[in-house]
Motif scaffolding. Structure first.
Motif, short mmCIF file in Angstrom:
data_model
loop_
_atom_site.label_atom_id
_atom_site.label_comp_id
_atom_site.label_asym_id
_atom_site.label_seq_id
_atom_site.Cartn_x
_atom_site.Cartn_y
_atom_site.Cartn_z
N TYR A 32 0.84 -1.20 0.00
CA TYR A 32 0.00 0.00 0.00
C TYR A 32 0.87 1.24 0.00
O TYR A 32 1.98 1.24 0.54
N CYS A 33 0.35 2.28 -0.59
CA CYS A 33 1.04 3.56 -0.67
C CYS A 33 0.20 4.59 0.08
O CYS A 33 -1.02 4.63 -0.07
N MET A 34 0.84 5.41 0.89
CA MET A 34 0.12 6.46 1.61
C MET A 34 0.83 7.79 1.39
O MET A 34 2.06 7.83 1.31
N ALA A 35 0.05 8.84 1.31
CA ALA A 35 0.64 10.14 1.02
C ALA A 35 -0.09 11.31 1.66
O ALA A 35 -1.27 11.22 2.00
N TRP A 36 0.64 12.40 1.81
CA TRP A 36 0.10 13.66 2.30
C TRP A 36 0.05 14.63 1.12
O TRP A 36 1.00 14.72 0.34
N PHE A 37 -1.05 15.36 1.04
CA PHE A 37 -1.25 16.36 0.00
C PHE A 37 -1.57 17.69 0.68
O PHE A 37 -1.94 17.73 1.84
N ARG A 38 -1.44 18.77 -0.06
CA ARG A 38 -1.83 20.07 0.48
C ARG A 38 -2.38 20.96 -0.63
O ARG A 38 -2.03 20.81 -1.80
N GLN A 39 -3.24 21.88 -0.25
CA GLN A 39 -3.80 22.82 -1.20
C GLN A 39 -4.05 24.16 -0.51
O GLN A 39 -4.63 24.22 0.56
N SER A 40 -3.57 25.22 -1.14
CA SER A 40 -3.75 26.57 -0.63
C SER A 40 -4.55 27.37 -1.65
O SER A 40 -4.58 27.02 -2.84
N PRO A 41 -5.20 28.45 -1.23
CA PRO A 41 -6.00 29.27 -2.15
C PRO A 41 -5.20 29.72 -3.36
O PRO A 41 -4.09 30.22 -3.23
N GLY A 42 -5.78 29.53 -4.54
CA GLY A 42 -5.11 29.95 -5.76
C GLY A 42 -4.09 28.98 -6.30
O GLY A 42 -3.46 29.25 -7.33
N HIS A 43 -3.92 27.86 -5.63
CA HIS A 43 -2.95 26.85 -6.08
C HIS A 43 -3.62 25.49 -6.23
O HIS A 43 -4.59 25.19 -5.55
N GLU A 44 -3.08 24.67 -7.13
CA GLU A 44 -3.58 23.33 -7.31
C GLU A 44 -3.12 22.44 -6.17
O GLU A 44 -2.09 22.70 -5.55
N ARG A 45 -3.87 21.41 -5.89
CA ARG A 45 -3.49 20.47 -4.85
C ARG A 45 -2.21 19.76 -5.28
O ARG A 45 -2.07 19.38 -6.44
N GLU A 46 -1.27 19.60 -4.36
CA GLU A 46 -0.03 18.92 -4.67
C GLU A 46 0.31 17.86 -3.63
O GLU A 46 -0.01 18.00 -2.45
N GLU A 47 0.97 16.81 -4.08
CA GLU A 47 1.42 15.75 -3.20
C GLU A 47 2.76 16.20 -2.63
O GLU A 47 3.63 16.63 -3.37
N VAL A 48 2.93 16.12 -1.32
CA VAL A 48 4.17 16.57 -0.70
C VAL A 48 5.04 15.45 -0.15
O VAL A 48 6.25 15.61 -0.03
N ALA A 49 4.43 14.32 0.22
CA ALA A 49 5.21 13.21 0.78
C ALA A 49 4.44 11.91 0.63
O ALA A 49 3.21 11.90 0.67
N ARG A 50 5.16 10.81 0.45
CA ARG A 50 4.53 9.50 0.33
C ARG A 50 5.41 8.44 0.98
O ARG A 50 6.62 8.62 1.13
N ILE A 51 4.79 7.32 1.35
CA ILE A 51 5.51 6.22 1.96
C ILE A 51 4.92 4.90 1.50
O ILE A 51 3.70 4.74 1.44
N LEU A 52 5.79 3.94 1.18
CA LEU A 52 5.37 2.61 0.78
C LEU A 52 5.36 1.76 2.05
O LEU A 52 6.40 1.55 2.67
N ALA A 53 4.17 1.30 2.46
CA ALA A 53 4.04 0.55 3.70
C ALA A 53 4.87 -0.73 3.76
O ALA A 53 5.28 -1.15 4.84
N THR A 54 5.12 -1.34 2.63
CA THR A 54 5.87 -2.59 2.58
C THR A 54 7.25 -2.49 3.24
O THR A 54 7.63 -3.33 4.04
N ASP A 55 7.99 -1.45 2.90
CA ASP A 55 9.34 -1.31 3.44
C ASP A 55 9.69 0.06 4.00
O ASP A 55 10.82 0.28 4.43
#
Length: 127
Positions: A32-55
């Motif tokens: 499984y893959c898990m990630a954090w995203f963020r979005q601020s006014p006037g900007h598109e949502r972006e992925e900032v960090a991710r982690i692969l649960a396997t390792d």
């Protein structure tokens, strides 16, 4: 398949720290893959960090490298985002999502994610 609820956001001064939490509906282990995203006014949502649960392999967007750390608890039911040396440009609504392991092998801001966008948690950094 996996529901997520974010918490921990707050208003802080530039240079401060915050630790965000993402509680999942079940243990996220294996492929499984898990990630954090963020979005601020006037900007598109972006992925900032991710982690692969396997390792535990992680990836970060250049703007947060060296300042943010993504990790899971031992039971893999909670996803965290430790944010240090916060800057005003980090101000945004933060969200977490889970997806298939294959997503973590692709490029940031691309891939398939389970469930849907939740309410998120607001992070506000002032100077």
């Amino acid at each position: 398949q996996v529901g997520t609820v974010e918490s921990g956001g707050d208003s802080v001064q530039a240079g401060g720290s915050l630790k965000l939490s993402c509680t999942t509906s079940r243990s996220i282990g294996g492929s499984y893959c898990m990630a954090w995203f963020r979005q601020s006014p006037g900007h598109e949502r972006e992925e900032v960090a991710r982690i692969l649960a396997t390792d535990g392999t992680t990836s970060y967007v250049d703007s947060v490298k060296g300042r943010f750390t993504i990790f899971q608890d031992t039971a893999k039911k909670i996803l965290y985002l430790q944010m240090d040396s916060l800057k005003s440009e980090d101000t945004a609504m933060y969200y977490c999502r889970a997806g298939p392991g294959a997503t973590c092998r692709g490029r940031m801001n691309r891939g398939t994610w389970f469930g849907y966008w939740g309410r998120g948690t607001q992070v506000t950094v002032s100077s």
